[in-house]
Write a protein that holds these residues in place. Structure first.
Motif, short mmCIF file in Angstrom:
data_model
loop_
_atom_site.label_atom_id
_atom_site.label_comp_id
_atom_site.label_asym_id
_atom_site.label_seq_id
_atom_site.Cartn_x
_atom_site.Cartn_y
_atom_site.Cartn_z
N VAL A 41 0.86 -1.18 0.00
CA VAL A 41 0.00 0.00 0.00
C VAL A 41 0.90 1.24 0.00
O VAL A 41 1.83 1.34 0.79
N GLN A 42 0.61 2.18 -0.91
CA GLN A 42 1.44 3.37 -1.07
C GLN A 42 1.32 4.31 0.13
O GLN A 42 2.30 4.88 0.57
N ASP A 43 0.11 4.49 0.64
CA ASP A 43 -0.12 5.47 1.70
C ASP A 43 -0.98 4.83 2.79
O ASP A 43 -1.93 4.12 2.49
N GLU A 44 -0.66 5.10 4.04
CA GLU A 44 -1.41 4.52 5.16
C GLU A 44 -2.89 4.86 5.12
O GLU A 44 -3.72 4.09 5.59
N LYS A 45 -3.25 6.01 4.55
CA LYS A 45 -4.66 6.39 4.50
C LYS A 45 -5.47 5.47 3.57
O LYS A 45 -6.69 5.44 3.65
N ASP A 46 -4.79 4.70 2.74
CA ASP A 46 -5.46 3.76 1.85
C ASP A 46 -5.54 2.35 2.43
O ASP A 46 -6.10 1.45 1.81
N GLN A 47 -4.99 2.14 3.60
CA GLN A 47 -4.93 0.81 4.21
C GLN A 47 -6.32 0.24 4.48
O GLN A 47 -6.57 -0.94 4.26
N ALA A 48 -7.25 1.07 4.94
CA ALA A 48 -8.62 0.59 5.23
C ALA A 48 -9.30 0.10 3.96
O ALA A 48 -9.96 -0.95 3.96
N ALA A 49 -9.14 0.84 2.88
CA ALA A 49 -9.72 0.42 1.60
C ALA A 49 -9.07 -0.88 1.13
O ALA A 49 -9.76 -1.80 0.67
N TYR A 50 -7.76 -0.96 1.25
CA TYR A 50 -7.03 -2.17 0.85
C TYR A 50 -7.53 -3.38 1.64
O TYR A 50 -7.80 -4.43 1.07
N ASP A 51 -7.66 -3.23 2.96
CA ASP A 51 -8.13 -4.33 3.81
C ASP A 51 -9.55 -4.76 3.45
O ASP A 51 -9.87 -5.94 3.47
#
Length: 176
Positions: A88-98
């Motif tokens: 994941v490029q940015d931590e703010k995208d982690q929820a979407a990735y999960d």
């Protein structure tokens, strides 16, 4: 003597009420399905337009770098790019990735978040001739999502990046 409080309805009146209720229920179901299909169409149109932009860049002989901006379905928070096997490029995208990783296949590289915005049936797509270095998402602003599309003269695939970061492309011929 008359009995008070007794209501007498004929069979035809009762049957008519039942038919009206059934008709309203079916009409409600059809409207809900139509709205869901509209969401599916909006997601598919975004995918189709982006794929056309990627194909145009992929077929170009010269370097290409442009911003692709298109409308997305209502209530879309993010449009994500990349494979779920990437970092994941940015931590703010982690929820979407999960939220997306358990529902994606290894060939998918375009996702709408949350999954339910596309009517629930089709929230993931496979963009051909495109690659990303990492898994990243772009935020939807005013029902529009933007992504940078770039390809160098000697690149074999089109690169997708966030519009505010540079896309590394190669304009130098590979040496052997």
């Amino acid at each position: 003597m008359k009995k008070r409080g007794q209501v007498q309805l004929s069979f035809s009146v009762i049957f008519s009420v039942i038919i009206i209720i059934a008709t309203l229920a079916v009409a409600g179901y059809i409207i809900v399905q139509f709205i869901n299909r509209t969401k599916d169409v909006e997601c598919k149109l975004f995918y189709d337009d982006l794929q056309k932009k990627i194909d145009t860049a992929w077929q170009a002989d010269d370097s290409v770098s442009s911003i692709f901006t298109e409308s997305v379905a209502a209530k879309t928070e993010k449009v994500c790019f990349g494979n779920v096997s990437q970092n994941v490029q940015d931590e703010k995208d982690q929820a979407a990735y999960d939220a997306l990783k358990n529902f994606a296949s290894t060939t998918d590289n375009l996702f709408f978040y949350p999954r339910t915005v596309c009517g629930g049936s089709k929230f993931r797509f496979n963009l051909k001739h495109a690659k990303t270095d990492t898994f990243f998402c772009v935020s939807v602003i005013n029902k529009q999502a933007s992504v940078k599309v770039a390809k160098g003269s000697f690149d074999s695939l089109v690169k997708l990046c966030t519009k505010d970061k540079p896309c590394p492309i190669s304009d130098v011929a590979p040496t052997s």
